[in-house]
Design an enzyme around this catalytic site. Structure first.
Site, short mmCIF file in Angstrom:
data_model
loop_
_atom_site.label_atom_id
_atom_site.label_comp_id
_atom_site.label_asym_id
_atom_site.label_seq_id
_atom_site.Cartn_x
_atom_site.Cartn_y
_atom_site.Cartn_z
N GLY A 48 -0.17 5.10 -0.90
CA GLY A 48 -1.19 5.80 -0.13
C GLY A 48 -0.64 6.97 0.66
N GLN A 49 -1.49 7.51 1.54
CA GLN A 49 -1.13 8.71 2.30
C GLN A 49 0.10 8.46 3.18
OE1 GLN A 49 -3.94 10.00 5.28
NE2 GLN A 49 -3.07 12.05 5.41
N ASP A 108 -0.81 -7.21 -5.11
CA ASP A 108 -2.14 -7.28 -4.53
C ASP A 108 -2.03 -8.13 -3.27
OD1 ASP A 108 -4.71 -7.80 -3.76
OD2 ASP A 108 -5.44 -8.36 -5.76
N TYR A 155 -14.51 -1.26 9.35
CA TYR A 155 -13.11 -0.85 9.50
C TYR A 155 -12.60 -1.21 10.89
CZ TYR A 155 -9.08 2.37 9.44
OH TYR A 155 -7.83 2.92 9.51
N GLY A 185 0.83 -1.21 0.00
CA GLY A 185 0.00 0.00 0.00
C GLY A 185 0.85 1.25 0.00
N1 LIG Z 1 -4.24 7.85 7.12
C1 LIG Z 1 -4.75 7.78 8.34
O1 LIG Z 1 -5.22 8.79 8.90
C2 LIG Z 1 -4.74 6.47 9.09
C3 LIG Z 1 -5.14 6.45 10.43
C4 LIG Z 1 -5.15 5.23 11.10
C5 LIG Z 1 -4.75 4.08 10.47
N2 LIG Z 1 -4.38 4.12 9.16
C6 LIG Z 1 -4.01 2.86 8.52
O2 LIG Z 1 -2.75 2.99 7.87
C7 LIG Z 1 -2.75 2.21 6.67
C8 LIG Z 1 -2.39 3.07 5.48
O3 LIG Z 1 -3.27 4.16 5.45
P1 LIG Z 1 -3.23 5.26 4.30
O4 LIG Z 1 -3.84 6.47 4.89
O5 LIG Z 1 -1.88 5.34 3.70
O6 LIG Z 1 -4.27 4.63 3.29
P2 LIG Z 1 -4.49 4.99 1.74
O7 LIG Z 1 -5.91 4.64 1.42
O8 LIG Z 1 -4.02 6.36 1.45
O9 LIG Z 1 -3.51 3.96 1.05
C9 LIG Z 1 -3.76 2.59 1.04
C10 LIG Z 1 -3.06 2.01 -0.16
O10 LIG Z 1 -3.36 0.61 -0.20
C11 LIG Z 1 -3.50 0.26 -1.57
N3 LIG Z 1 -4.29 -0.97 -1.65
C12 LIG Z 1 -5.63 -1.14 -1.56
N4 LIG Z 1 -5.95 -2.42 -1.74
C13 LIG Z 1 -4.79 -3.09 -1.95
C14 LIG Z 1 -4.48 -4.45 -2.17
N5 LIG Z 1 -5.42 -5.38 -2.26
N6 LIG Z 1 -3.18 -4.78 -2.32
C15 LIG Z 1 -2.20 -3.85 -2.23
N7 LIG Z 1 -2.44 -2.54 -2.05
C16 LIG Z 1 -3.74 -2.18 -1.89
C17 LIG Z 1 -4.18 1.44 -2.21
O11 LIG Z 1 -3.97 1.46 -3.62
C18 LIG Z 1 -3.53 2.61 -1.49
O12 LIG Z 1 -2.43 3.13 -2.21
C19 LIG Z 1 -4.14 1.55 6.60
O13 LIG Z 1 -4.08 0.28 7.17
C20 LIG Z 1 -4.99 2.45 7.45
O14 LIG Z 1 -6.09 1.77 7.99
C21 LIG Z 1 -4.37 5.29 8.46
#
Ligand SMILES: NC(=O)c1ccc[n+]([C@@H]2O[C@H](COP(=O)([O-])OP(=O)(O)OC[C@H]3O[C@@H](n4cnc5c(N)ncnc54)[C@H](O)[C@@H]3O)[C@@H](O)[C@H]2O)c1
Length: 336
Positions: A27-28, A68, A157, A24
């Site tokens: 992502g953010q 994936d 979630y 992932g």
């Molecule tokens: N950003 C926040 O505020 C926050 C807060 C608490 C927890 N988290 C956790 O941190 C983790 C990352 O968060 P984020 O904000 O970067 O999320 P995001 O949604 O920005 O990024 C998630 C990434 O996972 C990828 N993804 C989705 N399905 C996939 C799959 N089957 N195989 C591989 N990649 C896949 C997406 O393409 C995306 O780039 C997550 O587990 C989220 O629950 C985030």
């Protein structure tokens, strides 16, 4: 414990260091964690991966692989090929998206984690699991939420996060997998857009403030939630993974937070630095219900005591830095 040497001499720091796999990664969090890991451990030591295809204009140097995480053989193949010793498993669906697609969320959030833990078990890899304040629910104490407390979330979630914490602890206890996690609050950052969480307003508000001078918020004015600035989150993630295992009284997952704020308070801080900024409200009942089921302020004492968690940014410092970073980006993007 099996320890591989890096295949290409000099590619990774000498010694016991193995490569790091980030799922992932686009992502953010991954957009900032991958560069931070590459800076610390070397560009070739970090394998970034995501379901998304890397754009032609790659944002950074280094290894990128399509992965994936619901497909166990794909994880296994990368771990073998790159001799991975640590997996930062970020791939997941976030709270609002997961509520919209609960079946897909279960498959990705739980199926992906199970696959990662199984590969980690077979290859003795260390695992980082990002849990969330979403792992708490309406019956959890909402103020000073303790490290160990009631966790009965009412969102898909949250269900996947609590189950994920338990599964990680099970793999640690039963198979000796070095799995560690943080219960992250809403993360505020300027590099990549947030992925559909309940706290996304706290990022959008900055972009709208600079572009339009106003913002319509989807949470009610007094919705108090924990937040943290991304540099503090990245620092905390790496610090936890580097911490002496003997000092960890908990594994999955540590409460961490840097500020507990409402949309009104964030808007007031932005208005101090963006004259004329105004906020109004159009509440989204789905995301408001999720927010209302979460704590208002969690207690991060265990993280401070066990591995020295110490965030640098408070509301004022974070706001100042976010605005400075975004202004610099807007300047750089101006044509000519
Ligand atoms: N950003 C926040 O505020 C926050 C807060 C608490 C927890 N988290 C956790 O941190 C983790 C990352 O968060 P984020 O904000 O970067 O999320 P995001 O949604 O920005 O990024 C998630 C990434 O996972 C990828 N993804 C989705 N399905 C996939 C799959 N089957 N195989 C591989 N990649 C896949 C997406 O393409 C995306 O780039 C997550 O587990 C989220 O629950 C985030």
């Amino acid at each position: 414990m099996i320890r591989f040497r890096p295949r290409e001499p000099g590619a990774c720091p000498a010694g016991e260091m193995q490569r790091i796999l980030v799922t992932g990664a686009m992502g953010q969090i991954g957009s900032e964690l991958v560069p931070a890991l590459r800076e610390r451990f070397g560009v070739d030591c970090v394998v970034a991966s995501d379901l998304r295809i890397m754009p032609r204009a790659r944002p950074s140097r280094g290894i990128y692989e399509h992965l994936d995480c619901t497909q166990a053989p794909q994880i296994l193949e990368l771990v073998r090929r790159y001799e991975v010793g640590t997996i930062y498993h970020l791939a997941a669906l976030l709270s609002a998206v997961a509520e919209d697609k609960p079946h897909v969320a279960w498959s990705i959030n739980m199926g992906g984690l199970y696959n990662v833990l199984e590969v980690a078990r077979q290859y003795q890899a260390q695992v980082f699991f990002p849990s969330s304040i979403g792992a708490f629910g309406p019956t959890t104490p909402r103020e000073h939420t303790p490290q160990v407390t009631i966790q009965r979330p009412t969102t898909m979630y949250g269900v996947t996060k609590v189950a994920g914490e338990l599964l990680c602890d099970y793999y640690a206890g039963r198979f000796g997998v070095d799995a560690r996690g943080l219960r992250l609050p809403g993360l505020i950052s300027c590099v990549a857009p947030p992925g559909g969480g309940t706290t996304d307003y706290a990022v959008e508000i900055f972009h709208h403030a600079l572009r339009y001078g106003r913002y319509t918020c989807f949470l009610a004015p007094d919705t108090r939630l924990d937040m943290m600035y991304m540099p503090d989150a990245i620092h905390a993630i790496i610090a936890l993974m580097q911490a002496d295992a003997a000092r960890l009284h908990h594994r999955n997952a540590y409460n961490v937070s840097a500020m507990s704020i409402t949309p009104t308070e964030l808007a007031a801080e932005i208005a101090r630095q963006v004259p004329g900024f105004a906020i109004d409200y159009q509440v989204d009942p789905v995301r408001q219900a999720i927010a209302d089921s979460w704590p208002r302020a969690i207690d991060a004492a265990a993280a401070r005591e066990d591995w020295g968690f110490a965030p640098k940014y408070d509301l004022a410092g974070m706001t100042q830095d976010m605005l400075a970073q975004l202004r610099a980006r807007r300047e750089a993007e101006k044509p000519g």
